[in-house]
Design an enzyme around this catalytic site. Structure first.
Site, PDB file in Angstrom:
ATOM      1  N   TYR A 206      14.074 -21.583  23.212  1.00 43.95           N
ATOM      2  CA  TYR A 206      12.862 -20.774  23.436  1.00 43.95           C
ATOM      3  C   TYR A 206      11.624 -21.650  23.584  1.00 43.95           C
ATOM      4  O   TYR A 206      10.824 -21.489  24.516  1.00 43.95           O
ATOM      5  CB  TYR A 206      12.690 -19.783  22.286  1.00 43.95           C
ATOM      6  CG  TYR A 206      11.432 -18.966  22.376  1.00 43.95           C
ATOM      7  CD1 TYR A 206      11.310 -17.941  23.308  1.00 43.95           C
ATOM      8  CD2 TYR A 206      10.353 -19.208  21.521  1.00 43.95           C
ATOM      9  CE1 TYR A 206      10.150 -17.188  23.393  1.00 43.95           C
ATOM     10  CE2 TYR A 206       9.200 -18.460  21.598  1.00 43.95           C
ATOM     11  CZ  TYR A 206       9.095 -17.452  22.532  1.00 43.95           C
ATOM     12  OH  TYR A 206       7.945 -16.716  22.618  1.00 43.95           O
TER      13      TYR A 206
ATOM     14  N   TYR B  97       0.874  -7.635  26.723  1.00 43.29           N
ATOM     15  CA  TYR B  97       0.832  -7.317  25.290  1.00 43.29           C
ATOM     16  C   TYR B  97      -0.003  -6.070  25.039  1.00 43.29           C
ATOM     17  O   TYR B  97       0.123  -5.090  25.775  1.00 43.29           O
ATOM     18  CB  TYR B  97       0.330  -8.526  24.487  1.00 43.29           C
ATOM     19  CG  TYR B  97       1.056  -9.797  24.837  1.00 43.29           C
ATOM     20  CD1 TYR B  97       2.433  -9.906  24.657  1.00 43.29           C
ATOM     21  CD2 TYR B  97       0.389 -10.887  25.388  1.00 43.29           C
ATOM     22  CE1 TYR B  97       3.121 -11.065  24.996  1.00 43.29           C
ATOM     23  CE2 TYR B  97       1.072 -12.051  25.725  1.00 43.29           C
ATOM     24  CZ  TYR B  97       2.434 -12.131  25.524  1.00 43.29           C
ATOM     25  OH  TYR B  97       3.111 -13.279  25.866  1.00 43.29           O
TER      26      TYR B  97
ATOM     27  N   LYS C  64       9.294 -15.735  30.205  1.00 40.31           N
ATOM     28  CA  LYS C  64      10.079 -14.594  29.733  1.00 40.31           C
ATOM     29  C   LYS C  64      10.569 -13.718  30.882  1.00 40.31           C
ATOM     30  O   LYS C  64      11.588 -13.030  30.753  1.00 40.31           O
ATOM     31  CB  LYS C  64       9.245 -13.767  28.743  1.00 40.31           C
ATOM     32  CG  LYS C  64       8.868 -14.538  27.485  1.00 40.31           C
ATOM     33  CD  LYS C  64       7.862 -13.770  26.639  1.00 40.31           C
ATOM     34  CE  LYS C  64       7.420 -14.586  25.427  1.00 40.31           C
ATOM     35  NZ  LYS C  64       6.379 -13.897  24.618  1.00 40.31           N
TER      36      LYS C  64
ATOM     37  N   SER D 113       4.615 -17.849  28.148  1.00 42.62           N
ATOM     38  CA  SER D 113       5.338 -16.575  28.129  1.00 42.62           C
ATOM     39  C   SER D 113       5.662 -16.023  29.510  1.00 42.62           C
ATOM     40  O   SER D 113       6.422 -15.053  29.614  1.00 42.62           O
ATOM     41  CB  SER D 113       4.556 -15.531  27.330  1.00 42.62           C
ATOM     42  OG  SER D 113       4.639 -15.808  25.951  1.00 42.62           O
TER      43      SER D 113
ATOM     44  N   VAL E  82       0.013 -17.849  27.279  1.00 42.11           N
ATOM     45  CA  VAL E  82      -1.163 -18.322  26.548  1.00 42.11           C
ATOM     46  C   VAL E  82      -1.706 -19.654  27.068  1.00 42.11           C
ATOM     47  O   VAL E  82      -2.726 -20.137  26.592  1.00 42.11           O
ATOM     48  CB  VAL E  82      -0.894 -18.425  25.021  1.00 42.11           C
ATOM     49  CG1 VAL E  82      -0.636 -17.053  24.433  1.00 42.11           C
ATOM     50  CG2 VAL E  82       0.248 -19.393  24.736  1.00 42.11           C
TER      51      VAL E  82
END
Length: 311
Positions: free
Chosen positions: A195, A247, A71, A68, A265
């Site tokens: 993705y 998050y 992103k 992630s 992760v």
């Protein structure tokens, strides 16, 4: 910068030494089979300064997928492609929920809370696809990251991409829910294909810290290098990293560490110290929020020791 190179090197080494002595390592992301193979005893850290010099310690050159953290880079590309129109499709607020929550997406009528939760990142990837075919979009993402890091060896780990494709059922559910609300413009499988592959970008801490410089230095690669994105865009991405980059653990991270950062992760974290440095840490074991346990501890120790908090 008030610290000498020796002081920074010593701070990084102390962080690694403390990490090596820490028994609680967290849990690796076993729901992605390829990531389940990671060794939670590993830990690395790298810092890249304004002059382009990189200081590192531990397992700083070991390759792992950034997950992630990608992103951040796709958000920068999407804002360059569609501009502020992106914000009609995705919000900018902290989630307070798990990164793959479908319940929150349902409550908010298919508009993801921010671009760093999975649903939001899928929308961001979809917005890039409006200008490119999937292979072209992926090539744009890889080329952008290579240019930022000034490293043409950065690549996609195909085994991890395949592993995510085969097990990404929850992401498919999120994508189909987005599509049901008209918030996905391309076919679900095409968007998810890009993705999954962007999350499988393989980098070391050294490479990631170098790629993150543009966020620390106003969109450029340091005072003597060219502009990669506008200073305004870099500042706004860093703001979202601070509020949403971890998050539902973002508030605690901001309280403890005090710099903009984005986690993945795989145990990677990219952190930004405005006008001073970009930092990448890695240790595969995750805490309950899905962020690197040891990585967070290393960042907290280094940032506090060097007085790099933005607060």
């Amino acid at each position: 910068m008030s610290q000498s190179l020796d002081e920074i090197k010593s701070a990084l080494q102390r962080a690694i030494e403390r990490a090596e002595q820490t028994k609680e390592r967290g849990k690796v992301a076993a729901y992605i089979p390829e990531l389940a193979k990671a060794d939670p005893q590993k830990a690395g850290i790298a810092v890249t300064l304004a002059n382009g010099e990189t200081i590192s310690a531990g397992d700083c050159n070991q390759q792992t997928t950034i997950q992630s953290v990608s992103k951040v880079f796709t958000l920068a590309l999407a804002l360059g492609t569609v501009g502020d129109r992106l914000w009609s499709r995705v919000g900018r607020e902290p989630s307070g929920s798990a990164f793959d929550s479908i319940l929150q997406l349902e409550h908010e009528n298919g508009v993801p809370r921010n671009p760093f939760v999975n649903a939001g990142a899928i929308v961001v990837t979809d917005s890039i696809l409006t200008s490119y075919q999937p292979k072209e979009a992926l090539a744009q993402i890889v080329s952008f990251v290579r240019a930022l890091a000034e490293d043409e060896t950065i690549h996609i780990d195909k085994a991890v991409a395949m592993s995510e494709t085969q097990t990404g059922h929850r992401n498919r559910a999120l994508a189909h829910y987005l599509a049901s609300h008209g918030n996905l413009r391309d076919e679900v499988d095409l968007t998810l294909g890009v993705y999954f592959h962007q999350c499988a970008l393989s980098m070391s801490c050294v490479q990631l810290s170098r790629a993150g410089r543009f966020l620390a230095f106003g969109g450029g690669l340091g005072p003597q290098n060219g502009q990669m994105v506008s200073a305004k865009r870099a500042k706004r991405i860093a703001a979202i990293m601070l509020t949403c980059g971890h998050y539902d653990g973002s508030g605690d991270f901001a309280y403890r560490v005090g710099v903009p950062a984005k986690s993945g992760v795989s145990g990677m974290i990219l952190a930004v110290v405005p006008h001073i440095a970009s930092i990448a840490v890695w240790s595969p074991g995750l805490n309950k929020h899905g962020n690197s346990l040891i990585g967070t501890q290393m960042l907290e120790q280094v940032v506090n020791e060097l007085d790099w908090s933005i607060f």
